[in-house]
Design a protein around this motif. Structure first.
Motif, short mmCIF file in Angstrom:
data_model
loop_
_atom_site.label_atom_id
_atom_site.label_comp_id
_atom_site.label_asym_id
_atom_site.label_seq_id
_atom_site.Cartn_x
_atom_site.Cartn_y
_atom_site.Cartn_z
N LEU A 52 17.33 -88.98 32.96
CA LEU A 52 17.74 -87.65 33.38
C LEU A 52 17.35 -86.61 32.33
O LEU A 52 17.41 -86.88 31.12
CB LEU A 52 19.26 -87.60 33.58
CG LEU A 52 19.85 -88.50 34.68
CD1 LEU A 52 21.36 -88.34 34.70
CD2 LEU A 52 19.26 -88.15 36.03
N ASP A 57 20.74 -77.43 37.31
CA ASP A 57 19.39 -78.01 37.30
C ASP A 57 18.98 -78.56 38.67
O ASP A 57 17.85 -78.36 39.11
CB ASP A 57 19.31 -79.14 36.26
CG ASP A 57 19.47 -78.61 34.84
OD1 ASP A 57 19.36 -77.39 34.65
OD2 ASP A 57 19.73 -79.43 33.94
N GLU A 58 19.90 -79.27 39.34
CA GLU A 58 19.54 -79.96 40.57
C GLU A 58 19.82 -79.16 41.84
O GLU A 58 19.19 -79.39 42.87
CB GLU A 58 20.29 -81.30 40.66
CG GLU A 58 19.92 -82.27 39.54
CD GLU A 58 20.57 -83.63 39.71
OE1 GLU A 58 21.10 -83.90 40.81
OE2 GLU A 58 20.57 -84.42 38.74
N THR A 104 24.30 -80.09 35.67
CA THR A 104 23.71 -80.77 36.82
C THR A 104 23.66 -79.84 38.03
O THR A 104 22.66 -79.80 38.75
CB THR A 104 24.52 -82.03 37.16
OG1 THR A 104 24.55 -82.90 36.03
CG2 THR A 104 23.90 -82.76 38.34
N GLU A 125 22.31 -93.28 44.11
CA GLU A 125 21.63 -92.05 43.76
C GLU A 125 20.80 -91.60 44.95
O GLU A 125 20.72 -92.29 45.97
CB GLU A 125 20.73 -92.25 42.53
CG GLU A 125 19.63 -93.27 42.71
CD GLU A 125 18.83 -93.49 41.43
OE1 GLU A 125 19.35 -93.18 40.34
OE2 GLU A 125 17.69 -93.97 41.53
N VAL A 179 28.46 -81.42 31.64
CA VAL A 179 27.41 -82.14 32.37
C VAL A 179 27.42 -81.76 33.84
O VAL A 179 26.36 -81.56 34.46
CB VAL A 179 27.58 -83.66 32.19
CG1 VAL A 179 26.68 -84.42 33.15
CG2 VAL A 179 27.27 -84.05 30.74
N LEU A 236 27.62 -85.13 44.36
CA LEU A 236 27.94 -85.67 43.03
C LEU A 236 29.08 -86.68 43.12
O LEU A 236 29.10 -87.67 42.38
CB LEU A 236 28.32 -84.54 42.08
CG LEU A 236 27.21 -83.57 41.68
CD1 LEU A 236 27.72 -82.56 40.65
CD2 LEU A 236 26.00 -84.31 41.13
N LEU A 283 18.98 -84.05 31.44
CA LEU A 283 20.15 -83.75 30.62
C LEU A 283 20.38 -84.82 29.56
O LEU A 283 20.80 -84.53 28.43
CB LEU A 283 21.38 -83.63 31.52
CG LEU A 283 22.58 -82.90 30.95
CD1 LEU A 283 22.21 -81.49 30.52
CD2 LEU A 283 23.70 -82.85 31.98
N GLU A 284 20.10 -86.09 29.89
CA GLU A 284 20.23 -87.16 28.91
C GLU A 284 19.23 -86.96 27.77
O GLU A 284 19.55 -87.16 26.60
CB GLU A 284 20.01 -88.51 29.58
CG GLU A 284 21.11 -88.91 30.55
CD GLU A 284 20.83 -90.23 31.25
OE1 GLU A 284 21.74 -91.05 31.37
OE2 GLU A 284 19.67 -90.43 31.69
N LYS A 302 24.24 -91.70 32.83
CA LYS A 302 24.23 -92.58 33.98
C LYS A 302 23.74 -93.97 33.56
O LYS A 302 22.85 -94.09 32.71
CB LYS A 302 23.31 -92.04 35.08
CG LYS A 302 23.76 -90.71 35.67
CD LYS A 302 25.00 -90.87 36.51
CE LYS A 302 25.39 -89.57 37.18
NZ LYS A 302 26.63 -89.71 37.97
#
Length: 702
Positions: A46, A453-454, A450, A270, A446, A416, A48-49, A57
């Motif tokens: 990800l 971003d998504e 998310t 997912e 987060v 989510l 963000l990761e 995740k």
């Protein structure tokens, strides 16, 4: 060739993801080792990761060790994402718990090890970062024995500790009949505690062949009775070869017959590029093939769903590859199952060991004295199945940056919640607000990132509040009869609420004949009871109680002459769904409830001369002492404290201890809230506590 499903677990920053990279490099899956800091690792995919340098995740990669195919699951280490670890535990054959040789045993380490031991998951311990300044393996071993488990077996020594040249030296004699190395005596002591025959052999012969010790070590490790400890460095690769050998030789292979009945567990969901669901499933038995029609459900709701598999992926040499089937013992991805959810069991519901959904009793099981009793524990875990860690104890309202984004925000949060059911959406129709449950502030950040971003949504949050629960303090009973008094529904419902043991969740039972009315009406009552108890007298979820149906009745299907079915004369499921909340809340009000707040158990270590400053602050935060100990120049406090006050303690601790205080905090239990100030939670339903308001909302008449 046999399979092994392996989890890598650790406290945040212990080097878990770096160890995964080193393992993949050592076995030849990747040519270059990625960096967590650079965002170039295999399992942190990800954006963000990669930005934050933490795992959010769980991710699956695969590699081979000789004749063993390992499906490795890298899990988050930050406590805010413990729900990801939760979902992985039920699919593991073994685990590697990573501990830093510098920081040692930390708060999350203890939580993870307690859970691994309770679930009897075979676990190897890897003491990482032996090349770092400040590394102290002797201290770490003592801490493991004192704070995790005494049943440990060090598998070697470390030379050059704390330097770049540090290396792990395995105990000598492996593979020979006898071992003259330093590890034999300690190994025999630990193994003999669980093996009387081994102890007798030693007493008789004064020696035990090393091969027998090694076989006993593998057997006891596989039963989670002992835990081998390896030393090394994920950065330099020291000790990793020995760890790989331990994974191959000491952890048990996955079981299950490929030709058996289909049974598997979904631990991750997912969405693909086109928005389609991708379900990650661990197969316990049987084989799933492309175009198979699968039956699945969570084992607790009593409703099974179906879907046809359109594509399958199986993990090989690092990533998932398209295959035509996935067999027992392996992890695969399934596409085409639009209604699949995390925690679902596919195939045989609850039919295999390790299946986290478990086997729930369903409506219609035989009860005593000719009656029918049903039981279903709803607990606090939501749709994830059996829960191993604490539930989220915080919640907040998500506020869209633009008022016109409310609909899009609800859709995005619903997606989510498919990936993380424990965020537990609560929608307040009156205020048009959405609340989510959280483990901590990092998880909130987060979620915010998310959504941006998504989904392109700019959101903010209200103040974070604590989630309490309600428990009945006594028994209460209520009933409303069809056609009598002010009952506007064509239904008779009688319910009794009784307290149940702590941790038992909610149990629904019948004291009436199941054949007394259509099954659908009983099911409507049961489902409505479960939904209504999400909000008790004070607005909190009600748990640890038994709800018994004591009266039932209905109006049979009727019609006017030469006309069709007339629902104004005949009972429908809507009558039972409408009446049940009124009866249940009346019974609950008569039983009375107590509000309980989440309590954390803290372990605080600080200089002894700061104890005088710490004690009044802890008392002011409503902390309750358990253990207060002074060891040399340090004091160790183990207290309970309301979860709502932990953050304040964290902020004040550096000033109270000159920056030398170390704090561990983890959920421990729920404690009654004092009668002085009982926290209330705003209701999001039609408020069955107010009959006039409820009937106006439900029936549009009083």
């Amino acid at each position: 060739m046999h399979a092994l499903n392996l989890g890598i677990l650790a406290h945040v920053d212990a080097g878990k993801t770096s160890l995964t990279e080193r393992l993949l490099h050592t076995v030849g899956i990747i040519d270059e080792i990625g960096s967590v800091d650079d965002g170039s690792t295999q399992t942190d995919s990800l954006a963000l990761e990669r930005q934050r340098g933490i795992t959010i995740k769980s991710a699956v990669v695969s590699f081979e060790i000789d004749d063993v195919t390992v499906d490795l699951i890298d899990t988050p280490g930050h406590p805010d994402f413990i729900a990801e670890v939760e979902r992985v535990l039920g699919v593991l054959d073994g685990a590697v718990l990573v501990i830093s040789a510098v920081e040692g045993v930390q708060a999350q380490t203890r939580v993870l090890m307690r859970t691994l031991r309770r679930l009897r998951i075979p676990t190897l311990i890897f003491v990482n970062k032996i090349d770092r300044r400040g590394a102290d393996t002797d201290r770490v071993l003592r801490s493991i024995a004192e704070r995790l488990t005494p049943a440990i077996v060090p598998m070697g020594l470390v030379d050059g500790l704390g330097t770049r040249d540090a290396r792990a030296i395995p105990h000598t004699g492996a593979g020979t009949d006898t071992d003259t190395g330093a590890g034999t005596a300690g190994l025999l002591d630990v193994l003999a505690a669980h093996d009387d025959e081994l102890l007798a052999s030693y007493v008789e012969d004064d020696t035990v062949p090393y091969r027998r010790l090694r076989a006993a070590l593998a057997e006891q490790t596989g039963r989670a009775r002992v835990h081998p400890v390896f030393f090394g460095s994920a950065m330099t690769g020291a000790g990793v070869d020995a760890l790989i050998s331990g994974i191959r030789d000491l952890l048990p292979a996955a079981g299950g017959r490929p030709d058996g009945p289909v049974s598997g567990s979904v631990f991750k969901v997912e969405r693909g590029p086109a928005g389609e669901k991708i379900a990650y499933v661990r197969m316990f038995s049987g084989t799933v093939r492309t175009r198979d029609l699968l039956t699945f459900g969570d084992g607790g709701e009593g409703i099974l769903r179906q879907g046809k598999v359109t594509a399958i992926g199986v993990f090989e040499r690092g990533s998932a590859r398209r295959e035509t089937s996935v067999t027992a013992g392996r992890i695969g991805t399934l596409r085409g199952l639009a209604d699949i959810r995390i925690g679902d069991t596919i195939g045989v519901p609850g039919g295999q060991s390790g299946d986290p959904a478990g086997a729930a009793e369903t409506l219609g099981s035989a009860g005593p004295a000719g009656t029918v009793a049903t039981a279903r524990s709803t607990g606090l875990a939501g749709p994830v199945g059996r829960q191993h860690f604490s539930p989220p104890t915080l919640e907040t309202v998500v506020v869209p940056g633009r008022p016109g984004d409310k609909g899009a925000l609800h859709t995005a949060l619903t997606q989510l919640a498919e990936q993380d059911p424990l965020i537990d959406l609560r929608y307040d129709e009156t205020r048009q607000e959405i609340s989510v449950s959280l483990y901590g502030e990092v998880q909130k950040e987060v979620v915010q990132a998310t959504l941006a971003d998504e989904f392109g949504l700019d959101v903010g949050f209200r103040e974070t509040t604590t989630i309490c629960v309600e428990r009945p303090v006594g028994s209460g009973e209520a009933v409303e009869f069809n056609g009598k008094d002010a009952n506007p529904f064509l239904a008779t419902v009688g319910l009794r609420v009784d307290p149940a043991p702590v941790g038992s969740g909610v149990e629904f039972r019948l004291e009436v004949e199941l054949g007394g009315m259509p099954y659908a009406f009983f099911k409507a009552v049961e489902d409505t009871v479960k939904a209504t108890l999400d909000q008790g007298i004070h607005g909190w979820q009600v748990t640890d109680c038994t709800v018994t149906m004591t009266h039932s009745g209905y109006s049979p299907r009727q019609s006017h002459a030469h006309q069709g079915f007339d629902k104004s004369m005949s009972s429908t499921g809507a009558d039972f769904r409408g009446l049940t909340p009124l009866v249940l809340m009346d019974a609950l009000r008569r039983a009375g409830t107590q509000v309980y707040e989440p309590m954390h158990r803290i372990r605080l270590e600080a200089p002894a001369d700061t104890l005088g400053a710490l004690l009044p602050v802890l008392a002011g935060l409503r902390a309750v002492p358990q253990v207060t100990d002074t060891r040399g120049g340090a004091c160790v406090l183990e207290w309970s404290i309301p979860a709502a006050r932990v953050h304040e303690l964290e902020q004040r601790l550096p000033g109270l201890t000159r920056g030398e205080g170390e704090l561990e905090a983890a959920f421990d239990h729920y404690a009654p809230v004092g009668r002085g100030h009982i926290p209330q939670r705003p209701r999001t339903d039609h408020n069955p506590l107010n009959r006039k308001e409820y009937l106006l909302n439900v029936t549009r008449r009083v």
